[in-house]
Design a protein around this motif. Structure first.
Motif, PDB file in Angstrom:
ATOM      1  N   ALA A  41       0.821  -1.111  -0.143  1.00 13.86           N
ATOM      2  CA  ALA A  41       0.146   0.026  -0.187  1.00 13.86           C
ATOM      3  C   ALA A  41       1.059   1.115  -0.098  1.00 13.86           C
ATOM      4  O   ALA A  41       0.582   2.317  -0.809  1.00 13.86           O
ATOM      5  CB  ALA A  41      -1.088   0.060   1.125  1.00 13.86           C
ATOM      6  N   HIS A  42       1.948   1.219   0.649  1.00 13.95           N
ATOM      7  CA  HIS A  42       2.886   2.325   0.873  1.00 13.95           C
ATOM      8  C   HIS A  42       3.567   2.631  -0.379  1.00 13.95           C
ATOM      9  O   HIS A  42       3.885   3.764  -0.903  1.00 13.95           O
ATOM     10  CB  HIS A  42       3.789   2.293   2.059  1.00 13.95           C
ATOM     11  CG  HIS A  42       4.520   3.607   2.443  1.00 13.95           C
ATOM     12  ND1 HIS A  42       4.059   4.601   2.878  1.00 13.95           N
ATOM     13  CD2 HIS A  42       5.734   3.639   1.918  1.00 13.95           C
ATOM     14  CE1 HIS A  42       4.985   5.511   2.926  1.00 13.95           C
ATOM     15  NE2 HIS A  42       6.213   5.032   2.681  1.00 13.95           N
ATOM     16  N   VAL A  43       4.147   1.665  -0.795  1.00 14.06           N
ATOM     17  CA  VAL A  43       4.804   1.561  -2.033  1.00 14.06           C
ATOM     18  C   VAL A  43       4.012   2.267  -3.343  1.00 14.06           C
ATOM     19  O   VAL A  43       4.402   3.102  -4.060  1.00 14.06           O
ATOM     20  CB  VAL A  43       5.538   0.310  -2.333  1.00 14.06           C
ATOM     21  CG1 VAL A  43       6.031   0.301  -4.005  1.00 14.06           C
ATOM     22  CG2 VAL A  43       6.439  -0.276  -1.620  1.00 14.06           C
ATOM     23  N   ILE A  44       2.882   1.771  -3.535  1.00 12.81           N
ATOM     24  CA  ILE A  44       1.946   2.295  -4.416  1.00 12.81           C
ATOM     25  C   ILE A  44       1.451   3.476  -4.176  1.00 12.81           C
ATOM     26  O   ILE A  44       1.543   4.600  -5.154  1.00 12.81           O
ATOM     27  CB  ILE A  44       0.743   1.401  -4.463  1.00 12.81           C
ATOM     28  CG1 ILE A  44       0.934  -0.052  -5.013  1.00 12.81           C
ATOM     29  CG2 ILE A  44      -0.392   1.735  -5.176  1.00 12.81           C
ATOM     30  CD1 ILE A  44      -0.162  -1.163  -4.814  1.00 12.81           C
ATOM     31  N   ASP A  45       1.183   4.031  -3.059  1.00 19.00           N
ATOM     32  CA  ASP A  45       0.891   5.557  -2.506  1.00 19.00           C
ATOM     33  C   ASP A  45       2.348   6.412  -2.973  1.00 19.00           C
ATOM     34  O   ASP A  45       1.981   7.595  -3.624  1.00 19.00           O
ATOM     35  CB  ASP A  45       0.965   5.620  -1.006  1.00 19.00           C
ATOM     36  CG  ASP A  45      -0.556   5.376  -0.639  1.00 19.00           C
ATOM     37  OD1 ASP A  45      -1.298   5.183  -1.582  1.00 19.00           O
ATOM     38  OD2 ASP A  45      -0.836   5.274   0.513  1.00 19.00           O
TER      39      ASP A  45
END
Length: 607
Positions: free
Chosen positions: A431-435
């Motif tokens: 989730a963080h990497v995609i953000d």
């Protein structure tokens, strides 16, 4: 009992007892080999007729056939089914009273049974082994033999002890049977059961009547409901979930939306679990929502679909579970909703298990193969059969063949993803990497000052779901691995290096928005539609009603009386005499004697 001295006694038993005109595939060869005293290891797909491979040799040889089975809850149904065709069968397990067990033991000792089903725990007791040594044994059949494999999805520790059969009964032939075994598992079965010198019979693992479909998981439960209502309204089916809680919630959800469903998992009271299983076997149009605790040995032939709301741990598990659909050879579906969180969850379960490193390595390799099946750009059936060491042409009956995915050169997108994982120091989850890739100014992104990174916002052209699809493919390709920590931290593997350097290009599957399920008219390769006329359909429905009432009186599942396929043949042929009814496949002499007059009278009443 049929004449064992006829020109072909095995075929005579097949026709007169079981009511089938001829053997299928390797059945005749297996039956004759075991009947002559040979040992055998049989790999045959679910619905391929494995049971006949030990039942008929047991009838041909002197003594009682001992069937080792882990399926205590189903032994009664198996014995009832044999009684319907006139075979003397019983079981020995922990559900019996002392008097019932004593009666069965006397029957074994006195040679009054053709077959006895025994749980492996009971078999290994000194009392049972002494009973068998004092009796005439025709053969030992070890059913669900993959349970011996420590690498498998259904490992049973007591199965390893079954090598004692070879040591204590060296002159008695043994036949081990399973529907699920890759080459490694097959070798382990042979070694652990001391069947290294046994003749191996490996049938095709292909189940051409099953259509395989794997969809991007968006709202899994809603997608499942759409699938059932769109393609299988009123059909019997099985839905597999990973957790007990999800089983309960999914069953409640389906019931609330008009789909009759029952839960089944190991945490339920035994009486409720057994009751739900009995209802599923005996009633029509029920959906069983279950963990993998349910299903092995289920003989219900008219299961029209098997659905997975969570990713199975291995292709063996997936194949065995989906194989419970369409045992009657009619069209059936294997449907799965699969998402990135499934991959993270399965990786974490492997890493957090108490198993040794070698076992974890094997389980990881099996999961990688399962991911490869999910993310393949080519025919799923080809990929599935290849895993079991068999070749196949594209089937024309899986979602890939029916609606081919669009592939594209995704090297740049993959480089962006790998760079983002690297730039956040390989310390964060998906989730963080995609953000970061999409340039989302979340509190977490700001807290870690990742909005200052060179990779921040370089993936704004794609949405969250598109990046998740790429992420799954990166994991399936072995470029990224998921750490076992609570956050599902993403790390790069050595395989990522040439991609980042531009030395290797990557083909990706284009993301498609999940479509609502609808009935498809495509029929599987080799399937012949029954094409009942209006009159024949009316007779078929009358026969179904008669079968339901008869099964209720006999307290057995309806399919034990007659399979749908047999009743369709009766509806088409409309036999008006016992001799005409005898020509129908699935109608043996005992069933003719028991039900023949009723069926002929029912048909005559409609003429």
């Amino acid at each position: 009992m049929p004449d064992k001295n006829s020109s072909d006694p095995a075929l005579h038993i097949l026709q007169s007892v079981f009511g089938y005109p001829s053997f299928r595939g390797q059945q005749a060869e297996i039956v004759n080999h075991v009947a002559r005293g040979g040992d055998a290891l049989v790999l045959m797909p679910t619905g391929g007729g494995k049971s006949l491979c030990y039942q008929i040799p047991s009838l041909l040889r002197d003594g009682v056939g001992v069937v080792v089975s882990p399926l205590i809850a189903l032994m009664q149904d198996q014995v009832d089914a044999l009684a319907e065709v006139g075979v003397r069968a019983a079981f020995l397990n922990s559900t019996q009273s002392f008097d019932e067990a004593m009666r069965t033991e006397r029957q074994v000792r006195n040679g009054e049974l053709d077959l006895v089903y025994v749980a492996p725990e009971r078999l290994m007791t000194p009392r049972c082994l002494e009973l068998l040594e004092a009796s005439k044994i025709a053969l030992f059949a070890i059913d669900e033999a993959h349970c011996v494999s420590q690498w498998g999805h259904d490992f049973r520790p007591e199965y390893i002890k079954l090598s004692v059969l070879h040591e204590r009964f060296p002159a008695v032939p043994r036949i081990a049977l399973t529907a699920t075994a890759d080459p490694q598992t097959c070798a382990e079965i042979a070694h652990r059961l001391q069947l290294d010198d046994a003749r191996q019979f490996v049938s095709s693992f292909d189940r051409p009547n099953i259509r395989y479909q794997i969809v991007e998981k968006a709202n899994g439960r809603k997608q499942l409901l759409d699938f059932i209502q769109g393609e299988h309204p009123g059909d019997a089916g099985i839905v597999y979930c990973l957790s007990r809680k999800k089983v309960e919630e999914t069953a409640e959800f389906l019931n609330a939306h008009g789909v009759p469903a029952l839960p089944y998992h190991a945490g339920m009271e035994m009486a409720q679990r057994t009751g739900n299983q009995a209802r599923f076997l005996r009633e029509e149009s029920l959906v069983m929502v279950a963990t993998i605790a349910f299903g092995m040995g289920i003989d219900k032939p008219d299961v029209r679909f098997v659905a997975h709301l969570d990713l199975p741990k291995s292709i063996e598990g997936y194949y065995q579970e989906t194989g419970r659909a369409g045992r009657d050879g009619a069209p059936a579906d294997a449907w799965m909703a699969y998402g990135l969180q499934d991959v993270v969850q399965q990786r974490r379960m492997i890493d957090e298990s108490d198993a040794d490193e070698n076992f974890k390595r094997v389980q990881s390799a099996k999961l990688d193969a399962m991911l490869g099946l999910c993310e393949t750009l080519s025919c799923r059936r080809v990929r599935l059969l290849d895993y079991f060491g068999q070749t196949s042409a594209p089937c024309g009956n899986c979602d890939i063949c029916l609606n081919p995915p669009v592939s594209y050169d995704g090297t740049v997108q993959m480089q962006k993803l790998l760079s983002a994982i690297y730039r956040v120091d390989q310390r964060f989850g998906a989730a963080h990497v995609i953000d970061v890739l999409r340039g989302v100014d979340s509190d977490k992104v700001k807290q870690w000052r990742h909005d200052q990174l060179s990779t921040f916002g370089i993936g704004r052209d794609l949405g969250d779901t598109e990046w998740r699809a790429i992420m799954r493919q990166a994991i399936a390709l072995g470029l990224v691995e998921v750490d076992h920590d609570a956050y599902g931290t993403l790390k790069l593997t050595e395989k990522a290096r040439p991609v980042l350097r531009g030395e290797q290009s990557i083909q990706l599957r284009e993301y498609r928005k999940p479509a609502k399920s609808r009935r498809q008219a495509v029929k599987p390769r080799g399937f012949v539609e029954s094409d009942l006329s209006a009159t024949e359909q009316a007779l078929f429905e009358k026969l179904r009603w008669w079968r339901m009432e008869t099964a209720r009186r006999h307290n057995v599942p309806a399919y034990v009386i007659f399979h749908d396929a047999t009743m369709r043949e009766i509806a088409k042929a409309k036999p008006l005499s016992i001799d005409e009814l005898r020509t129908i496949s699935g109608v043996g002499e005992k069933k003719l004697e028991t039900y023949g007059d009723e069926i002929v009278a029912l048909i005559a009443s409609l003429e």
